[in-house]
Enzyme design. Structure first.
Site, mmCIF file in Angstrom:
data_model
loop_
_atom_site.group_PDB
_atom_site.id
_atom_site.type_symbol
_atom_site.label_atom_id
_atom_site.label_comp_id
_atom_site.label_asym_id
_atom_site.label_seq_id
_atom_site.Cartn_x
_atom_site.Cartn_y
_atom_site.Cartn_z
ATOM 1 C CG PHE A 245 -9.594 15.858 -20.681
ATOM 2 C CD1 PHE A 245 -8.307 16.292 -20.365
ATOM 3 C CD2 PHE A 245 -10.619 16.774 -20.646
ATOM 4 C CE1 PHE A 245 -8.058 17.620 -20.032
ATOM 5 C CE2 PHE A 245 -10.383 18.113 -20.321
ATOM 6 C CZ PHE A 245 -9.102 18.537 -20.019
ATOM 7 C CE1 TYR B 21 -9.759 10.812 -8.695
ATOM 8 C CE2 TYR B 21 -10.921 12.268 -10.205
ATOM 9 C CZ TYR B 21 -9.942 11.322 -9.965
ATOM 10 O OH TYR B 21 -9.132 10.904 -10.989
ATOM 11 N N GLY C 228 -22.564 16.885 -9.752
ATOM 12 C CA GLY C 228 -21.149 17.189 -9.939
ATOM 13 C C GLY C 228 -20.640 17.013 -11.361
ATOM 14 C CB ALA D 15 -1.617 3.533 -6.879
ATOM 15 C CG ASP E 172 -1.960 1.025 1.185
ATOM 16 O OD1 ASP E 172 -3.057 0.690 0.696
ATOM 17 O OD2 ASP E 172 -1.712 2.172 1.593
#
Ligand code: UDP
Length: 330
Positions: free
Chosen positions: A170, A141, A284, A74, A51
């Site tokens: 994009f 995000y 959103g 990641a 991780d």
């Protein structure tokens, strides 16, 4: 170059690993497999289930493999989830990147390529979107990625030997030419795979999120870039990266397609009916997002090869029909 690819078992990372190999580099994959697939990483590529928060273990991997550069894919990618669980996004995407950068600092790895997003522009003030368009992300995000961009600026300001390239993606779509790598998100939220699932009968229908946008046909417009074109830019970026670089590039083809256009094209490509439900807007979602990508074309010589949306959808269709359950049992 020895290149650590974080998220190398994921959709974009796995395509990057393949292209890095083909370009003569030695990728090493780090992925916590929370969303990635072990089967997406070839057996001859070193793989670590680690991780991003495990700074000490990353440090060890960087030393052991004499890593020259890091490509950092990641991340968690769901806007809706980020709104519901902001800390999850700041922990994984922002703190995770900081942990990775700290491991790099300890070892003296100075080259970094970062997957950022058009979501850092939020509801853009202008379209097409330039790299200089004001960044004002409207969800956690987008902010979780935007913060990493700021961290990188701060690092380069204090360490003149450090250099980075940020790519603001994009809408990434398509699959490998060989048909053996592709998109397999659980759960899937992206338009093109969901449309194709509806064509395959894997789901009952596709819901169009909003038909009242201020666009010619009322549905949202997005810029779809083929995953291999996207990855090609990363390779150009890492190969030209120098000390002190702080570069930012949009990665889109510079042309937008509406949701209706995607549906019509998917119908043509698959030859199937696509049961469609016209629903309300998803929270959103900006009406139109498409890139001006002159900068990456001029500075890196990047030229997208898959500019025909039919070809992009056909490439995804090849993957999904051959792997109806993604990497499971494939
Ligand atoms: N979209 C849709 N139905 C779906 C998924 C997406 O109408 O089931 C629309 C979404 O509103 C957006 C576009 O398709 O305008 C692309 O969405 P996606 O989630 O693929 O990518 P995003 O643009 O959110 O990164």
């Amino acid at each position: 170059m020895n290149i650590l690819v974080t998220g190398g078992a994921g959709y974009i990372g796995s395509h990057a690993v393949r292209k890095l190999h083909a370009a003569g580099h030695s990728p090493v994959v780090l992925d916590n497999l929370s969303y990635g697939h072990r089967g997406a990483v070839p057996n001859n590529v070193p793989f670590y289930q680690v991780d991003l928060k495990e700074t000490d273990r990353i440090e060890k991997i960087l030393r052991e493999h004499r890593i020259d550069a890091v490509m950092h894919f990641a991340a968690l990618i769901s806007v809706g989830e980020s709104v519901r669980q902001p800390l999850l996004y700041y922990r994984n995407n922002t703190a995770g990147a900081a942990s990775l950068l700290e491991a790099m600092e300890r070892v003296g790895v100075k080259r970094f390529v970062f997957s950022s997003t058009a979501a850092t522009y939020g509801e853009p003030e202008e379209t097409p979107i330039f790299e200089t368009t004001k960044q004002q992300p409207i969800n956690p995000y987008g902010r979780s990625k935007w913060f990493v961009e700021q961290i990188l600026r701060d690092i380069v300001a204090t360490d003149s030997k450090f250099g980075f390239v940020v790519f603001r993606y994009f809408n990434v779509a398509g699959a490998s030419d060989e048909g053996d790598l592709g998109e397999d998100h659980q759960p899937e939220t992206h338009l093109i795979p969901l449309v194709l699932f509806a064509a395959m009968g894997k789901r009952n229908n596709i819901t169009v999120f909003g038909t009242d946008y201020p666009t010619p046909d009322g549905t949202c417009i997005r810029d779809y870039v083929h995953v291999n074109d996207l990855v090609a830019a990363h390779i150009l970026g890492i190969e030209t990266l120098s000390e002190g670089d702080a570069r930012f590039y949009n990665l889109g083809i510079g042309r937008g397609y509406s949701v209706r256009e995607i549906l019509d094209t998917a119908k043509k490509v698959t030859g199937k009916e696509i049961p469609t439900v016209f629903g309300s807007r998803r929270e959103g979602d900006p009406a139109r997002l498409f890139a001006n990508s002159d900068k990456v074309q001029k500075e890196l010589g990047w030229q997208p090869q898959h500019t025909d949306i039919e070809e992009v959808i056909a490439s995804a269709w090849q993957w999904h029909t051959a792997h109806p359950n993604g990497y499971k049992n494939s």
